[in-house]
Design an enzyme around this catalytic site. Structure first.
Site, PDB file in Angstrom:
ATOM      1  N   GLU A  96       0.415  -1.425   0.087  1.00  0.00           N
ATOM      2  CA  GLU A  96      -0.079  -0.184  -0.416  1.00  0.00           C
ATOM      3  C   GLU A  96       0.903   1.898  -0.148  1.00  0.00           C
ATOM      4  O   GLU A  96       2.023   1.267   0.574  1.00  0.00           O
ATOM      5  CB  GLU A  96      -0.832  -0.203   1.096  1.00  0.00           C
ATOM      6  CG  GLU A  96      -1.707  -1.226   1.446  1.00  0.00           C
ATOM      7  CD  GLU A  96      -2.879  -0.904   2.869  1.00  0.00           C
ATOM      8  OE1 GLU A  96      -3.355  -2.135   3.000  1.00  0.00           O
ATOM      9  OE2 GLU A  96      -3.001  -0.307   2.892  1.00  0.00           O
ATOM     10  N   CYS A 109       3.446   8.041   1.109  1.00  0.00           N
ATOM     11  CA  CYS A 109       4.541   7.819   2.573  1.00  0.00           C
ATOM     12  C   CYS A 109       3.890   5.816   1.524  1.00  0.00           C
ATOM     13  O   CYS A 109       3.271   5.254   1.376  1.00  0.00           O
ATOM     14  CB  CYS A 109       2.811   7.232   3.817  1.00  0.00           C
ATOM     15  SG  CYS A 109       3.288   5.936   5.052  1.00  0.00           S
ATOM     16  N   CYS A 116       6.187  -7.284   7.678  1.00  0.00           N
ATOM     17  CA  CYS A 116       7.495  -6.888   8.395  1.00  0.00           C
ATOM     18  C   CYS A 116       7.751  -8.317   9.178  1.00  0.00           C
ATOM     19  O   CYS A 116       7.106  -8.785   9.783  1.00  0.00           O
ATOM     20  CB  CYS A 116       7.352  -5.869   9.089  1.00  0.00           C
ATOM     21  SG  CYS A 116       8.870  -5.102   9.978  1.00  0.00           S
ATOM     22  N   CYS A 120       6.285  -5.025  15.866  1.00  0.00           N
ATOM     23  CA  CYS A 120       6.210  -4.579  16.574  1.00  0.00           C
ATOM     24  C   CYS A 120       4.775  -4.717  17.431  1.00  0.00           C
ATOM     25  O   CYS A 120       3.643  -5.377  16.561  1.00  0.00           O
ATOM     26  CB  CYS A 120       6.273  -3.317  16.368  1.00  0.00           C
ATOM     27  SG  CYS A 120       8.020  -2.726  16.353  1.00  0.00           S
ATOM     28  N   GLY A 170       6.835  -2.081   6.328  1.00  0.00           N
ATOM     29  CA  GLY A 170       7.720  -3.025   5.754  1.00  0.00           C
ATOM     30  C   GLY A 170       9.324  -2.061   6.909  1.00  0.00           C
ATOM     31  O   GLY A 170       8.859  -1.349   7.389  1.00  0.00           O
ATOM     32  N   GLU A 171      10.265  -2.256   7.116  1.00  0.00           N
ATOM     33  CA  GLU A 171      11.501  -2.198   7.868  1.00  0.00           C
ATOM     34  C   GLU A 171      12.490  -1.822   6.648  1.00  0.00           C
ATOM     35  O   GLU A 171      13.087  -2.583   6.194  1.00  0.00           O
ATOM     36  CB  GLU A 171      12.119  -2.891   9.014  1.00  0.00           C
ATOM     37  CG  GLU A 171      13.603  -2.524   9.502  1.00  0.00           C
ATOM     38  CD  GLU A 171      13.464  -1.232   9.921  1.00  0.00           C
ATOM     39  OE1 GLU A 171      12.793  -0.437  10.619  1.00  0.00           O
ATOM     40  OE2 GLU A 171      14.604  -0.423   9.054  1.00  0.00           O
ATOM     41  N   SER A 224      11.370   5.144  14.914  1.00  0.00           N
ATOM     42  CA  SER A 224      10.619   4.819  15.919  1.00  0.00           C
ATOM     43  C   SER A 224      10.590   4.426  17.343  1.00  0.00           C
ATOM     44  O   SER A 224      11.101   3.597  17.429  1.00  0.00           O
ATOM     45  CB  SER A 224      10.148   3.346  15.681  1.00  0.00           C
ATOM     46  OG  SER A 224       8.955   3.871  14.384  1.00  0.00           O
ATOM     47  N   LEU A 225      10.583   5.497  18.089  1.00  0.00           N
ATOM     48  CA  LEU A 225      10.672   4.866  19.520  1.00  0.00           C
ATOM     49  C   LEU A 225       9.679   4.772  20.519  1.00  0.00           C
ATOM     50  O   LEU A 225      10.470   3.315  20.929  1.00  0.00           O
ATOM     51  CB  LEU A 225      12.066   6.425  20.573  1.00  0.00           C
ATOM     52  CG  LEU A 225      12.533   6.719  20.988  1.00  0.00           C
ATOM     53  CD1 LEU A 225      13.718   5.686  20.847  1.00  0.00           C
ATOM     54  CD2 LEU A 225      12.922   7.390  21.815  1.00  0.00           C
ATOM     55  N   HIS A 226       9.071   5.047  20.909  1.00  0.00           N
ATOM     56  CA  HIS A 226       7.151   4.860  21.221  1.00  0.00           C
ATOM     57  C   HIS A 226       7.902   4.214  22.894  1.00  0.00           C
ATOM     58  O   HIS A 226       6.743   4.062  23.344  1.00  0.00           O
ATOM     59  CB  HIS A 226       7.575   3.647  20.610  1.00  0.00           C
ATOM     60  CG  HIS A 226       6.773   3.866  18.942  1.00  0.00           C
ATOM     61  ND1 HIS A 226       6.519   5.096  18.964  1.00  0.00           N
ATOM     62  CD2 HIS A 226       6.998   2.933  18.183  1.00  0.00           C
ATOM     63  CE1 HIS A 226       6.081   4.604  17.193  1.00  0.00           C
ATOM     64  NE2 HIS A 226       7.003   3.079  16.949  1.00  0.00           N
ATOM     65  N   ASN A 302      -3.601   3.981  15.882  1.00  0.00           N
ATOM     66  CA  ASN A 302      -4.759   3.853  14.846  1.00  0.00           C
ATOM     67  C   ASN A 302      -4.628   2.419  15.394  1.00  0.00           C
ATOM     68  O   ASN A 302      -3.826   1.128  15.191  1.00  0.00           O
ATOM     69  CB  ASN A 302      -4.325   4.004  13.246  1.00  0.00           C
ATOM     70  CG  ASN A 302      -4.170   5.121  13.057  1.00  0.00           C
ATOM     71  OD1 ASN A 302      -4.449   6.056  13.384  1.00  0.00           O
ATOM     72  ND2 ASN A 302      -3.317   5.892  12.369  1.00  0.00           N
ATOM     73  N   CYS A 345      -0.799   7.461   8.116  1.00  0.00           N
ATOM     74  CA  CYS A 345      -0.155   7.333   7.655  1.00  0.00           C
ATOM     75  C   CYS A 345       0.818   6.465   9.173  1.00  0.00           C
ATOM     76  O   CYS A 345       0.877   6.314   9.825  1.00  0.00           O
ATOM     77  CB  CYS A 345       1.231   7.679   7.403  1.00  0.00           C
ATOM     78  SG  CYS A 345       2.848   7.840   6.944  1.00  0.00           S
TER      79      CYS A 345
HETATM   80  N1  SAH Z   1       9.411  -0.312  10.227  1.00  0.00           N
HETATM   81  C1  SAH Z   1       9.310   1.552  10.084  1.00  0.00           C
HETATM   82  C2  SAH Z   1       8.619   2.623   8.596  1.00  0.00           C
HETATM   83  C3  SAH Z   1       7.286   2.018   9.092  1.00  0.00           C
HETATM   84  S1  SAH Z   1       6.121   2.001  10.246  1.00  0.00           S
HETATM   85  C4  SAH Z   1       9.526   1.358  11.487  1.00  0.00           C
HETATM   86  O1  SAH Z   1       9.064   1.063  12.215  1.00  0.00           O
HETATM   87  O2  SAH Z   1       9.894   3.170  11.599  1.00  0.00           O
HETATM   88  C5  SAH Z   1       5.544   3.972  10.740  1.00  0.00           C
HETATM   89  C6  SAH Z   1       5.478   4.683  11.015  1.00  0.00           C
HETATM   90  O3  SAH Z   1       4.101   4.351  11.836  1.00  0.00           O
HETATM   91  C7  SAH Z   1       6.278   3.696  12.532  1.00  0.00           C
HETATM   92  O4  SAH Z   1       6.628   5.171  13.513  1.00  0.00           O
HETATM   93  C8  SAH Z   1       5.314   2.696  13.311  1.00  0.00           C
HETATM   94  O5  SAH Z   1       5.475   2.825  15.098  1.00  0.00           O
HETATM   95  C9  SAH Z   1       3.938   3.349  13.410  1.00  0.00           C
HETATM   96  N2  SAH Z   1       2.702   2.515  13.683  1.00  0.00           N
HETATM   97  C10 SAH Z   1       2.754   1.366  13.457  1.00  0.00           C
HETATM   98  N3  SAH Z   1       1.624   0.811  13.402  1.00  0.00           N
HETATM   99  C11 SAH Z   1       0.867   1.810  14.220  1.00  0.00           C
HETATM  100  C12 SAH Z   1      -0.214   2.021  14.243  1.00  0.00           C
HETATM  101  N4  SAH Z   1      -1.572   1.241  15.018  1.00  0.00           N
HETATM  102  N5  SAH Z   1      -0.612   3.604  14.503  1.00  0.00           N
HETATM  103  C13 SAH Z   1       0.287   4.486  14.572  1.00  0.00           C
HETATM  104  N6  SAH Z   1       1.460   4.054  14.301  1.00  0.00           N
HETATM  105  C14 SAH Z   1       1.518   3.405  14.302  1.00  0.00           C
HETATM  106 FE1  SF4 Z   2       7.937  -3.339  11.626  1.00  0.00          FE
HETATM  107 FE2  SF4 Z   2       7.752  -0.829  11.914  1.00  0.00          FE
HETATM  108 FE3  SF4 Z   2       5.972  -2.429  11.679  1.00  0.00          FE
HETATM  109 FE4  SF4 Z   2       7.497  -2.238  13.473  1.00  0.00          FE
HETATM  110  S1  SF4 Z   2       6.714  -1.175  13.448  1.00  0.00           S
HETATM  111  S2  SF4 Z   2       6.728  -4.253  13.031  1.00  0.00           S
HETATM  112  S3  SF4 Z   2       9.575  -1.788  12.602  1.00  0.00           S
HETATM  113  S4  SF4 Z   2       6.752  -1.733  10.090  1.00  0.00           S
END
Ligand code: SAH
Ligand code: SF4
Length: 376
Positions: A96, A109, A116, A120, A170-171, A224-226, A302, A345
């Site tokens: 997508e 995006c 992936c 996470c 994806g990463e 993507s720290l979180h 989301n 996104c």
């Molecule tokens: N793999 C990479 C890039 C794709 S994810 C990464 O993890 O950075 C893109 C962004 O969307 C990341 O910051 C990810 O943590 C965030 N993301 C993933 N799932 C999400 C969700 N359900 N709600 C909000 N953000 C989310």
């Molecule tokens: Fe992969 Fe990024 Fe989703 Fe983590 S947040 S599973 S690294 S796409």
């Protein structure tokens, strides 16, 4: 897709790769510029239509190369200007791409892998598992298709896509070569001419690849720290067990120091109700990032079916933001767009990938898409 898959695909080859290709077939380097102009500026994918190449060269190219891109399986354009495409790849794989307009800015995006592997806990892409890496052609094709949906701009200064983020499925740093090749085309003036400040790679923190990225491309970095501590981050972003926070922050520091026109790293932090959004987490985050030039982007979670989290309330999110702002960090809250087409996104849920629980929801989207198209 045709059967010519063994012929080189010129789509996705960066300047260097195209130079090598033309040299191999005994052609001069200026052919690179000609073909890139046709392909990316004029949106022409048939050699036959590249009229400033001699007929003989056009025929030669048809014999020894292809220009191929994935088909658009579905697209949907939302009322708020958001556009979403699902592209069909081989073996039923789908990816997508989303375009999100905001004022004068238009952000695309882009996905880098099918699924992936990093799993996470709050990410629906991760829940699909890993299927395969995208090729450079499949990555740049997403930009090609999105750009083409706006037609050829009359005025070069007014391009609808001003920013590109590698934040789709994806990463990206685990598909390093294809991603960097495609990104160098995004930067290239004869490609998409996106400025390095407006081209961002988002990673969950593959430390050695962050260093490698700074060696090969000058682009912006988002992390993507979180979570502000290893215990919580191990749970939310399991790759943290391999590359813990101290190593990640040090890698960010090296990245930022690499280029003299110091930019900021963007720190992404998804707001999970009662999980990582307490006052103590905000304070811990401020301490962790104390010396790093960065801005913080708080992302509303989301939800997706069976997700074990809820989105933090706007009160909790604002409280979190205020603590960070008081500590001196530029801290924004991401606005969610395209919710009506499931296209926010970072939330590329891959409805079509899930052949079980969401298939009905996808049918609804598909139906809506067809209806929209019929109306326009
Ligand atoms: N793999 C990479 C890039 C794709 S994810 C990464 O993890 O950075 C893109 C962004 O969307 C990341 O910051 C990810 O943590 C965030 N993301 C993933 N799932 C999400 C969700 N359900 N709600 C909000 N953000 C989310
Ligand atoms: Fe992969 Fe990024 Fe989703 Fe983590 S947040 S599973 S690294 S796409």
């Amino acid at each position: 897709m045709s059967d010519n898959t063994r012929l080189p695909n010129l789509l996705g080859m960066d300047r260097q790769a195209l130079k090598a290709f033309f040299s191999n077939i005994g052609e001069k380097p200026f052919r690179v510029d000609q073909v890139m102009r046709w392909l990316y500026r004029d949106q022409v994918t048939e050699f036959e239509q590249m009229t400033n190449l001699s007929k003989a060269l056009r025929q030669k190219l048809s014999r020894c190369a292809v220009i191929e891109m994935p088909e658009v399986a579905f697209k949907e354009f939302s009322a708020d200007g958001t556009r979403k495409w699902v592209l069909a790849l081989d073996s039923g794989n789908r990816i997508e791409t989303v375009f999100i307009p905001e004022g004068h800015r238009g952000t695309l995006c882009v996905s880098s892998q099918v699924g992936c592997a990093l799993d996470c806990s709050f990410c629906s892409t991760g829940k699909q598992g890993f299927h395969r890496d995208l090729t450079a052609a499949e990555i740049i094709a997403q930009v090609w298709i999105a750009t083409a949906s706006f037609g050829i701009p009359e005025n070069k200064g007014r391009r609808p896509i001003t920013n590109i983020v590698m934040m789709g499925m994806g990463e990206p740093l685990l598909n390093f070569d294809a991603v960097t090749q495609a990104m160098s085309l995004m930067l290239d003036d004869l490609g998409y001419g996106i400025s390095k400040r407006r081209l961002t790679l988002s990673t969950s923190g593959i430390v050695p690849a962050i260093d490698r990225l700074s060696e090969v491309l000058d682009v912006s970095l988002a992390i993507s720290l979180h979570a502000p501590n290893n215990e919580l981050r191990n749970e939310l972003v399991p790759i943290n067990r391999k590359y813990p926070l101290s190593e990640l922050v040090a890698a960010c520091d090296r990245f930022i120091k690499k280029y003299p026109d110091k930019r900021m790293i963007t720190i992404e932090y998804v707001m999970l109700d009662g999980v990582n959004d307490h006052i103590k987490h905000a304070k811990e985050l401020a301490a962790l990032l104390d010396t790093l030039p960065c801005k913080i982007n708080l992302i509303p979670f989301n939800p997706f079916p069976h997700a074990p989290y809820r989105r933090s309330s706007s009160n909790r999110t604002s409280r979190f933001q205020k603590i960070l702002q008081d500590a001196g960090f530029v801290t924004t809250i991401r606005t969610t767009r395209g919710d009506d087409i499931d296209a926010a996104c970072g939330q590329l849920v891959g409805l079509v990938e899930d052949r079980t629980s969401r298939s009905q929801a996808w049918q609804a989207v598909k139906f809506k898409s067809q209806t929209n198209e019929a109306q326009t």
